[in-house]
Design an enzyme around this catalytic site. Structure first.
Site, PDB file in Angstrom:
ATOM      1  N   HIS A 191     -19.758 -21.517   7.476  1.00 50.93           N
ATOM      2  CA  HIS A 191     -21.131 -21.648   7.952  1.00 50.93           C
ATOM      3  C   HIS A 191     -21.479 -23.115   8.189  1.00 50.93           C
ATOM      4  O   HIS A 191     -21.326 -23.944   7.302  1.00 50.93           O
ATOM      5  CB  HIS A 191     -22.086 -21.029   6.936  1.00 50.93           C
ATOM      6  CG  HIS A 191     -23.497 -20.981   7.390  1.00 50.93           C
ATOM      7  ND1 HIS A 191     -24.543 -21.122   6.529  1.00 50.93           N
ATOM      8  CD2 HIS A 191     -24.046 -20.811   8.622  1.00 50.93           C
ATOM      9  CE1 HIS A 191     -25.676 -21.031   7.205  1.00 50.93           C
ATOM     10  NE2 HIS A 191     -25.391 -20.847   8.474  1.00 50.93           N
ATOM     11  N   HIS A 243     -25.715 -38.155  25.282  1.00 52.11           N
ATOM     12  CA  HIS A 243     -24.266 -38.016  25.420  1.00 52.11           C
ATOM     13  C   HIS A 243     -23.541 -38.891  24.385  1.00 52.11           C
ATOM     14  O   HIS A 243     -22.553 -38.456  23.781  1.00 52.11           O
ATOM     15  CB  HIS A 243     -23.839 -38.383  26.840  1.00 52.11           C
ATOM     16  CG  HIS A 243     -22.386 -38.189  27.107  1.00 52.11           C
ATOM     17  ND1 HIS A 243     -21.774 -36.956  27.074  1.00 52.11           N
ATOM     18  CD2 HIS A 243     -21.410 -39.078  27.408  1.00 52.11           C
ATOM     19  CE1 HIS A 243     -20.493 -37.094  27.343  1.00 52.11           C
ATOM     20  NE2 HIS A 243     -20.242 -38.377  27.546  1.00 52.11           N
ATOM     21  N   TYR A 273     -20.471 -34.224  32.032  1.00 54.83           N
ATOM     22  CA  TYR A 273     -21.309 -33.812  30.903  1.00 54.83           C
ATOM     23  C   TYR A 273     -21.194 -32.327  30.562  1.00 54.83           C
ATOM     24  O   TYR A 273     -22.108 -31.747  29.980  1.00 54.83           O
ATOM     25  CB  TYR A 273     -22.775 -34.184  31.135  1.00 54.83           C
ATOM     26  CG  TYR A 273     -22.980 -35.644  31.396  1.00 54.83           C
ATOM     27  CD1 TYR A 273     -22.763 -36.585  30.396  1.00 54.83           C
ATOM     28  CD2 TYR A 273     -23.377 -36.099  32.646  1.00 54.83           C
ATOM     29  CE1 TYR A 273     -22.934 -37.939  30.630  1.00 54.83           C
ATOM     30  CE2 TYR A 273     -23.559 -37.457  32.889  1.00 54.83           C
ATOM     31  CZ  TYR A 273     -23.335 -38.364  31.883  1.00 54.83           C
ATOM     32  OH  TYR A 273     -23.509 -39.700  32.115  1.00 54.83           O
ATOM     33  N   ALA A 274     -20.075 -31.713  30.893  1.00 53.43           N
ATOM     34  CA  ALA A 274     -19.858 -30.300  30.574  1.00 53.43           C
ATOM     35  C   ALA A 274     -19.277 -30.202  29.165  1.00 53.43           C
ATOM     36  O   ALA A 274     -18.063 -30.058  28.974  1.00 53.43           O
ATOM     37  CB  ALA A 274     -18.935 -29.650  31.604  1.00 53.43           C
ATOM     38  N   ASN A 275     -20.157 -30.327  28.178  1.00 53.79           N
ATOM     39  CA  ASN A 275     -19.763 -30.331  26.769  1.00 53.79           C
ATOM     40  C   ASN A 275     -20.815 -29.587  25.957  1.00 53.79           C
ATOM     41  O   ASN A 275     -22.008 -29.815  26.138  1.00 53.79           O
ATOM     42  CB  ASN A 275     -19.666 -31.768  26.240  1.00 53.79           C
ATOM     43  CG  ASN A 275     -18.831 -32.657  27.132  1.00 53.79           C
ATOM     44  OD1 ASN A 275     -17.632 -32.501  27.219  1.00 53.79           O
ATOM     45  ND2 ASN A 275     -19.477 -33.594  27.819  1.00 53.79           N
ATOM     46  N   ASP A 283     -15.343 -30.925  28.578  1.00 52.70           N
ATOM     47  CA  ASP A 283     -14.704 -31.083  29.872  1.00 52.70           C
ATOM     48  C   ASP A 283     -13.422 -31.887  29.693  1.00 52.70           C
ATOM     49  O   ASP A 283     -13.108 -32.361  28.598  1.00 52.70           O
ATOM     50  CB  ASP A 283     -15.653 -31.728  30.881  1.00 52.70           C
ATOM     51  CG  ASP A 283     -16.156 -33.103  30.467  1.00 52.70           C
ATOM     52  OD1 ASP A 283     -15.409 -33.854  29.790  1.00 52.70           O
ATOM     53  OD2 ASP A 283     -17.290 -33.455  30.836  1.00 52.70           O
TER      54      ASP A 283
END
Length: 132
Positions: free
Chosen positions: A20, A99, A121-123, A28
Protein backbone atom coordinates in the site's frame (compact mmCIF):
# COMPACT_ATOMS: atom_id res chain seq x y z
CA UNK A 1 0.08 -20.07 -18.37
CA UNK A 2 -1.30 -16.85 -16.86
CA UNK A 3 -4.98 -16.05 -17.25
CA UNK A 4 -4.63 -12.26 -17.03
CA UNK A 5 -3.49 -9.96 -19.83
CA UNK A 6 -0.16 -9.11 -18.19
CA UNK A 7 2.41 -11.56 -19.57
CA UNK A 8 5.65 -9.67 -18.84
CA UNK A 9 7.29 -11.59 -15.99
CA UNK A 10 9.10 -8.59 -14.43
CA UNK A 11 5.94 -6.44 -14.43
CA UNK A 12 3.85 -9.25 -12.97
CA UNK A 13 6.45 -9.87 -10.24
CA UNK A 14 6.55 -6.13 -9.48
CA UNK A 15 2.78 -5.95 -9.02
CA UNK A 16 2.81 -9.04 -6.81
CA UNK A 17 5.35 -7.39 -4.47
CA UNK A 18 3.75 -3.94 -4.17
CA UNK A 19 2.49 -2.73 -0.83
CA UNK A 20 0.00 0.00 0.00
CA UNK A 21 1.40 3.37 -1.06
CA UNK A 22 4.23 2.00 -3.21
CA UNK A 23 4.71 3.98 -6.41
CA UNK A 24 5.33 2.88 -9.99
CA UNK A 25 6.33 5.50 -12.57
CA UNK A 26 5.28 4.65 -16.13
CA UNK A 27 7.29 6.83 -18.49
CA UNK A 28 7.94 7.88 -22.04
CA UNK A 29 11.17 6.84 -23.74
CA UNK A 30 12.97 10.03 -22.73
CA UNK A 31 12.34 10.21 -18.98
CA UNK A 32 15.62 9.72 -17.11
CA UNK A 33 15.61 6.90 -14.59
CA UNK A 34 17.33 7.49 -11.25
CA UNK A 35 20.86 6.09 -11.37
CA UNK A 36 21.95 6.85 -7.83
CA UNK A 37 19.02 5.17 -6.11
CA UNK A 38 18.03 1.50 -5.89
CA UNK A 39 15.01 1.97 -8.15
CA UNK A 40 14.25 -0.94 -10.48
CA UNK A 41 13.95 0.00 -14.15
CA UNK A 42 11.80 -2.23 -16.35
CA UNK A 43 12.59 -1.18 -19.90
CA UNK A 44 9.85 -2.14 -22.35
CA UNK A 45 10.89 0.31 -25.12
CA UNK A 46 11.25 -1.55 -28.41
CA UNK A 47 10.96 1.18 -31.03
CA UNK A 48 9.38 4.66 -31.07
CA UNK A 49 5.75 4.27 -29.99
CA UNK A 50 5.96 0.59 -29.09
CA UNK A 51 4.70 -0.05 -26.56
CA UNK A 52 2.75 3.12 -26.02
CA UNK A 53 2.12 4.49 -22.56
CA UNK A 54 -1.67 4.11 -22.73
CA UNK A 55 -1.56 0.42 -23.64
CA UNK A 56 1.14 -0.23 -21.04
CA UNK A 57 -0.94 1.38 -18.28
CA UNK A 58 -4.08 -0.43 -19.47
CA UNK A 59 -2.39 -3.82 -19.19
CA UNK A 60 -0.68 -2.94 -15.90
CA UNK A 61 -4.08 -2.01 -14.44
CA UNK A 62 -5.35 -5.53 -15.21
CA UNK A 63 -3.31 -6.69 -12.17
CA UNK A 64 -2.42 -3.58 -10.16
CA UNK A 65 -4.76 -1.99 -7.61
CA UNK A 66 -4.24 1.79 -7.85
CA UNK A 67 -5.54 4.29 -5.29
CA UNK A 68 -4.26 7.52 -6.88
CA UNK A 69 -1.94 8.92 -9.51
CA UNK A 70 0.52 11.79 -9.86
CA UNK A 71 1.24 13.72 -13.06
CA UNK A 72 3.18 16.79 -14.04
CA UNK A 73 1.39 20.03 -14.79
CA UNK A 74 3.17 19.99 -18.16
CA UNK A 75 1.36 16.72 -18.97
CA UNK A 76 -2.01 18.31 -18.28
CA UNK A 77 -1.15 21.44 -20.29
CA UNK A 78 -0.53 19.32 -23.39
CA UNK A 79 -3.97 17.69 -23.22
CA UNK A 80 -2.88 14.60 -25.15
CA UNK A 81 -5.54 12.02 -26.02
CA UNK A 82 -3.66 9.15 -24.31
CA UNK A 83 -3.99 10.91 -20.96
CA UNK A 84 -7.63 11.88 -21.41
CA UNK A 85 -8.46 8.21 -22.03
CA UNK A 86 -7.06 6.99 -18.69
CA UNK A 87 -9.81 5.46 -16.51
CA UNK A 88 -10.12 7.86 -13.57
CA UNK A 89 -12.42 5.44 -11.77
CA UNK A 90 -9.52 2.95 -11.73
CA UNK A 91 -6.53 5.24 -11.12
CA UNK A 92 -8.19 7.36 -8.45
CA UNK A 93 -7.63 10.98 -7.44
CA UNK A 94 -4.93 13.04 -9.10
CA UNK A 95 -2.06 15.00 -7.58
CA UNK A 96 -0.25 17.50 -9.77
CA UNK A 97 3.43 18.42 -9.48
CA UNK A 98 5.93 19.98 -11.86
CA UNK A 99 7.93 17.81 -14.24
CA UNK A 100 11.05 18.47 -12.15
CA UNK A 101 9.21 17.40 -9.00
CA UNK A 102 8.03 14.21 -10.72
CA UNK A 103 11.62 13.40 -11.68
CA UNK A 104 12.68 13.93 -8.06
CA UNK A 105 9.76 11.80 -6.84
CA UNK A 106 10.89 8.97 -9.15
CA UNK A 107 13.72 8.32 -6.67
CA UNK A 108 11.09 7.06 -4.21
CA UNK A 109 9.36 4.77 -6.72
CA UNK A 110 9.54 1.01 -6.40
CA UNK A 111 10.08 0.88 -10.15
CA UNK A 112 10.25 2.93 -13.33
CA UNK A 113 8.56 1.31 -16.33
CA UNK A 114 9.99 2.81 -19.55
CA UNK A 115 7.78 2.54 -22.64
CA UNK A 116 8.46 3.38 -26.27
CA UNK A 117 6.16 6.42 -26.03
CA UNK A 118 7.71 9.45 -27.75
CA UNK A 119 5.23 12.09 -26.59
CA UNK A 120 6.70 14.83 -24.38
CA UNK A 121 5.74 14.62 -20.69
CA UNK A 122 4.01 11.25 -21.11
CA UNK A 123 4.66 10.09 -17.54
CA UNK A 124 2.29 8.89 -14.82
CA UNK A 125 3.11 7.84 -11.26
CA UNK A 126 0.67 5.15 -10.08
CA UNK A 127 0.24 4.81 -6.31
CA UNK A 128 -0.59 1.30 -5.18
CA UNK A 129 -3.76 0.69 -3.23
CA UNK A 130 -5.19 -2.35 -1.44
CA UNK A 131 -7.96 -4.68 -2.49
CA UNK A 132 -9.58 -4.84 0.94
Amino acid sequence: MKKTRLLHADLSRLVATLGHGDMVLVTDAGMPAPHDEPVEVIDLALTPGIPGIASTIEVLLSEMQVESHIVASETLERGDAWFSALPLDVIGPRSVVTHQELKALSRRARAVVRTGECTPYANVMLVSGVTF
